[in-house]
Design a protein around this motif. Structure first.
Motif, mmCIF file in Angstrom:
data_model
loop_
_atom_site.group_PDB
_atom_site.id
_atom_site.type_symbol
_atom_site.label_atom_id
_atom_site.label_comp_id
_atom_site.label_asym_id
_atom_site.label_seq_id
_atom_site.Cartn_x
_atom_site.Cartn_y
_atom_site.Cartn_z
ATOM 1 N N MET A 1 0.794 -1.226 0.000
ATOM 2 C CA MET A 1 0.000 0.000 0.000
ATOM 3 C C MET A 1 0.831 1.282 0.000
ATOM 4 O O MET A 1 0.311 2.360 -0.277
ATOM 5 C CB MET A 1 -0.940 0.017 1.209
ATOM 6 N N TYR A 2 2.132 1.203 0.283
ATOM 7 C CA TYR A 2 2.953 2.411 0.325
ATOM 8 C C TYR A 2 3.308 2.878 -1.087
ATOM 9 O O TYR A 2 3.519 2.056 -1.978
ATOM 10 C CB TYR A 2 4.231 2.151 1.111
ATOM 11 N N PRO A 3 3.379 4.191 -1.302
ATOM 12 C CA PRO A 3 3.903 4.696 -2.578
ATOM 13 C C PRO A 3 5.273 4.105 -2.855
ATOM 14 O O PRO A 3 6.085 3.939 -1.946
ATOM 15 C CB PRO A 3 3.974 6.212 -2.340
ATOM 16 N N SER A 4 5.556 3.804 -4.129
ATOM 17 C CA SER A 4 6.678 2.912 -4.409
ATOM 18 C C SER A 4 7.612 3.391 -5.511
ATOM 19 O O SER A 4 8.234 2.553 -6.189
ATOM 20 C CB SER A 4 6.131 1.522 -4.784
ATOM 21 N N GLN B 1 16.975 3.532 1.939
ATOM 22 C CA GLN B 1 15.839 4.331 2.384
ATOM 23 C C GLN B 1 15.332 5.204 1.233
ATOM 24 O O GLN B 1 15.941 5.257 0.159
ATOM 25 C CB GLN B 1 16.246 5.220 3.564
ATOM 26 N N THR B 2 14.257 5.926 1.481
ATOM 27 C CA THR B 2 13.680 6.770 0.423
ATOM 28 C C THR B 2 13.732 8.260 0.756
ATOM 29 O O THR B 2 13.307 9.080 -0.057
ATOM 30 C CB THR B 2 12.206 6.394 0.184
ATOM 31 N N ASP B 3 14.269 8.614 1.926
ATOM 32 C CA ASP B 3 14.163 9.999 2.387
ATOM 33 C C ASP B 3 14.918 10.987 1.497
ATOM 34 O O ASP B 3 14.436 12.096 1.253
ATOM 35 C CB ASP B 3 14.659 10.097 3.833
ATOM 36 N N TYR B 4 16.089 10.598 1.018
ATOM 37 C CA TYR B 4 16.827 11.529 0.165
ATOM 38 C C TYR B 4 16.193 11.624 -1.221
ATOM 39 O O TYR B 4 16.251 12.670 -1.870
ATOM 40 C CB TYR B 4 18.302 11.129 0.047
ATOM 41 N N LEU B 5 15.591 10.538 -1.668
ATOM 42 C CA LEU B 5 14.917 10.576 -2.966
ATOM 43 C C LEU B 5 13.708 11.503 -2.914
ATOM 44 O O LEU B 5 13.509 12.329 -3.811
ATOM 45 C CB LEU B 5 14.496 9.166 -3.377
ATOM 46 N N VAL B 6 12.901 11.381 -1.855
ATOM 47 C CA VAL B 6 11.748 12.282 -1.737
ATOM 48 C C VAL B 6 12.217 13.714 -1.502
ATOM 49 O O VAL B 6 11.593 14.676 -1.971
ATOM 50 C CB VAL B 6 10.791 11.804 -0.626
ATOM 51 N N THR B 7 13.361 13.878 -0.813
ATOM 52 C CA THR B 7 13.940 15.210 -0.630
ATOM 53 C C THR B 7 14.292 15.846 -1.964
ATOM 54 O O THR B 7 14.056 17.041 -2.194
ATOM 55 C CB THR B 7 15.198 15.137 0.259
ATOM 56 N N LEU C 1 5.995 17.262 -7.994
ATOM 57 C CA LEU C 1 5.012 17.009 -6.934
ATOM 58 C C LEU C 1 4.469 15.594 -7.036
ATOM 59 O O LEU C 1 4.342 14.888 -6.023
ATOM 60 C CB LEU C 1 3.868 18.028 -7.040
ATOM 61 N N GLY C 2 4.145 15.159 -8.265
ATOM 62 C CA GLY C 2 3.652 13.802 -8.448
ATOM 63 C C GLY C 2 4.676 12.749 -8.055
ATOM 64 O O GLY C 2 4.348 11.760 -7.398
ATOM 65 N N LEU C 3 5.946 12.980 -8.429
ATOM 66 C CA LEU C 3 7.004 12.025 -8.082
ATOM 67 C C LEU C 3 7.268 12.002 -6.578
ATOM 68 O O LEU C 3 7.556 10.945 -6.001
ATOM 69 C CB LEU C 3 8.281 12.375 -8.831
ATOM 70 N N ALA C 4 7.185 13.165 -5.939
ATOM 71 C CA ALA C 4 7.422 13.235 -4.494
ATOM 72 C C ALA C 4 6.394 12.410 -3.729
ATOM 73 O O ALA C 4 6.739 11.632 -2.834
ATOM 74 C CB ALA C 4 7.387 14.691 -4.023
ATOM 75 N N THR C 5 5.123 12.559 -4.099
ATOM 76 C CA THR C 5 4.074 11.814 -3.396
ATOM 77 C C THR C 5 4.073 10.344 -3.787
ATOM 78 O O THR C 5 3.611 9.502 -3.011
ATOM 79 C CB THR C 5 2.700 12.433 -3.686
ATOM 80 N N LEU C 6 4.592 10.024 -4.979
ATOM 81 C CA LEU C 6 4.717 8.623 -5.359
ATOM 82 C C LEU C 6 5.891 7.959 -4.645
ATOM 83 O O LEU C 6 5.994 6.735 -4.624
ATOM 84 C CB LEU C 6 4.904 8.514 -6.877
ATOM 85 N N THR C 7 6.774 8.769 -4.056
ATOM 86 C CA THR C 7 7.941 8.243 -3.354
ATOM 87 C C THR C 7 7.664 8.031 -1.876
ATOM 88 O O THR C 7 7.971 6.981 -1.308
ATOM 89 C CB THR C 7 9.146 9.189 -3.516
ATOM 90 N N LYS C 8 7.049 9.040 -1.238
ATOM 91 C CA LYS C 8 6.789 8.931 0.200
ATOM 92 C C LYS C 8 5.661 9.877 0.600
ATOM 93 O O LYS C 8 5.653 11.042 0.167
ATOM 94 C CB LYS C 8 8.060 9.259 1.005
ATOM 95 N N ASN D 1 0.241 9.238 -10.130
ATOM 96 C CA ASN D 1 -0.110 8.446 -8.941
ATOM 97 C C ASN D 1 -1.332 7.560 -9.141
ATOM 98 O O ASN D 1 -1.754 6.886 -8.199
ATOM 99 C CB ASN D 1 -0.362 9.373 -7.745
ATOM 100 N N PHE D 2 -1.892 7.541 -10.346
ATOM 101 C CA PHE D 2 -3.140 6.808 -10.554
ATOM 102 C C PHE D 2 -3.002 5.332 -10.220
ATOM 103 O O PHE D 2 -3.898 4.732 -9.619
ATOM 104 C CB PHE D 2 -3.612 6.966 -12.007
ATOM 105 N N GLY D 3 -1.889 4.718 -10.590
ATOM 106 C CA GLY D 3 -1.720 3.289 -10.377
ATOM 107 C C GLY D 3 -1.818 2.895 -8.916
ATOM 108 O O GLY D 3 -2.609 2.015 -8.545
ATOM 109 N N ILE D 4 -1.041 3.543 -8.063
ATOM 110 C CA ILE D 4 -1.049 3.198 -6.633
ATOM 111 C C ILE D 4 -2.367 3.591 -5.986
ATOM 112 O O ILE D 4 -2.896 2.872 -5.135
ATOM 113 C CB ILE D 4 0.150 3.866 -5.898
ATOM 114 N N PHE D 5 -2.957 4.732 -6.401
ATOM 115 C CA PHE D 5 -4.250 5.135 -5.864
ATOM 116 C C PHE D 5 -5.329 4.114 -6.223
ATOM 117 O O PHE D 5 -6.148 3.741 -5.378
ATOM 118 C CB PHE D 5 -4.650 6.511 -6.393
ATOM 119 N N PHE D 6 -5.332 3.662 -7.476
ATOM 120 C CA PHE D 6 -6.349 2.715 -7.928
ATOM 121 C C PHE D 6 -6.226 1.385 -7.203
ATOM 122 O O PHE D 6 -7.228 0.807 -6.757
ATOM 123 C CB PHE D 6 -6.231 2.511 -9.436
#
Length: 302
Positions: free
Chosen positions: A128-131, A200-206, A235-242, A282-287
């Protein structure tokens, strides 16, 4: 490295990231996630990208920017931190709890299933987590058949982040010496150094967060449509990351909204591009989350 070169670097980065996000979802839709499809996709994309690109990173300008007499010692420190993290990435495969409990296992499950569908698991974080970070891991795993490349995602994100921070500093009117101090502050964050050689994903979302902030500042200053597109993708990539990207970017999005209302009302229509691109990414993970959990953000039970 001059401003134009660094901004081109960001656009290249967004192009590659957007390709990974959308192409992975397309492969999943047709149940053809495998090495052959990934390699063919990258060959086509790189060939297409090669003929469309408009700028190169200028080595001479990079040298002039990074090695001025008064800041060479500071730049040496920055490169030393990057070098140490690089060596650690080479020596040690992913070994922290997050990598072993859900990041790498779900990538292996995707490869086995040939798609991104939700699968039976005792750890809901796997489904369920953004990936987006795991999408990148998936591509690297299929291409190189190794887990050692996984750590380099964070390291490259750290390098990208300090480049974007230098751009933001320039936009705010800082001189080169002040920019260097900003880069040192950025790269010497203890947790940042630790995570720069991990999975981890923190630097990627950063990276996506500071990129989004850079484009917001750029649009407020120059009022160009291309910056709205940059805001939308980052913005879309950030929310798809974390998911924490929502929290950090919300005040900056409000800043953009009120600035457009006050100073750029004729361009208010541009803002509708942001939610459209955001939903496409983000449609894929949301769906998948809505289909299984009846909530696009997933279950509140971890």
């Amino acid at each position: 490295m001059n401003q134009e070169t660094k901004e081109n670097f960001i656009w290249y980065l967004l192009s590659f990231a957007l390709f990974i996000a959308l192409y992975t979802e397309i492969l999943s839709f047709f149940d053809i996630i495998n090495k052959l499809s990934v390699v063919i996709g990258w060959l086509i994309f790189i060939s297409f990208f090669y003929y469309l690109r408009k700028a190169y990173i200028n080595v001479n300008s990079a040298k002039n920017f990074f090695f001025q007499r008064y800041d060479s010692y500071y730049i040496f420190f920055i490169f030393f931190v990057i070098l140490v993290s690089f060596i650690i990435c080479l020596i040690y495969p992913p070994n922290n709890s997050d990598a072993l409990s859900y990041r790498l296992p779900k990538v292996e499950q995707w490869i086995q299933n040939k798609d991104l569908s939700i699968f039976p698991t005792s750890d809901l974080r796997q489904v369920m987590y953004p990936s987006f970070s795991e999408y990148v891991i998936l591509h690297l795993k299929l291409i190189f058949n190794s887990d050692y490349s996984v750590n380099f995602i964070q390291l490259f994100s750290m390098i990208g982040s300090i480049i974007v921070v230098s751009l933001i500093s320039s936009k705010l009117g800082c001189k080169n010496k002040n920019i260097i101090f900003g880069l040192i502050f950025c790269i010497s964050i203890p947790m940042g150094i630790l995570q720069s050689n991990s999975s981890q994903t923190d630097y990627l979302v950063t990276l996506w967060i500071v990129t989004c902030i850079y484009f917001i500042i750029s649009f407020i200053i120059k009022n160009r449509l291309k910056y709205i597109i940059g805001i939308s993708i980052s913005l879309g990539l950030a929310t798809l990351t974390k998911p924490t990207a929502y929290i950090f970017l919300f005040p900056f999005c409000l800043w953009l909204f009120f600035d457009v209302l006050k100073n750029k009302r004729e361009n208010f229509k541009y803002l509708f591009i942001i939610p459209i691109v955001f939903l496409v990414i983000n449609f894929g993970i949301f769906f998948r989350n809505f289909e299984f959990f009846l909530n696009p953000l997933g279950s509140n039970v971890g």
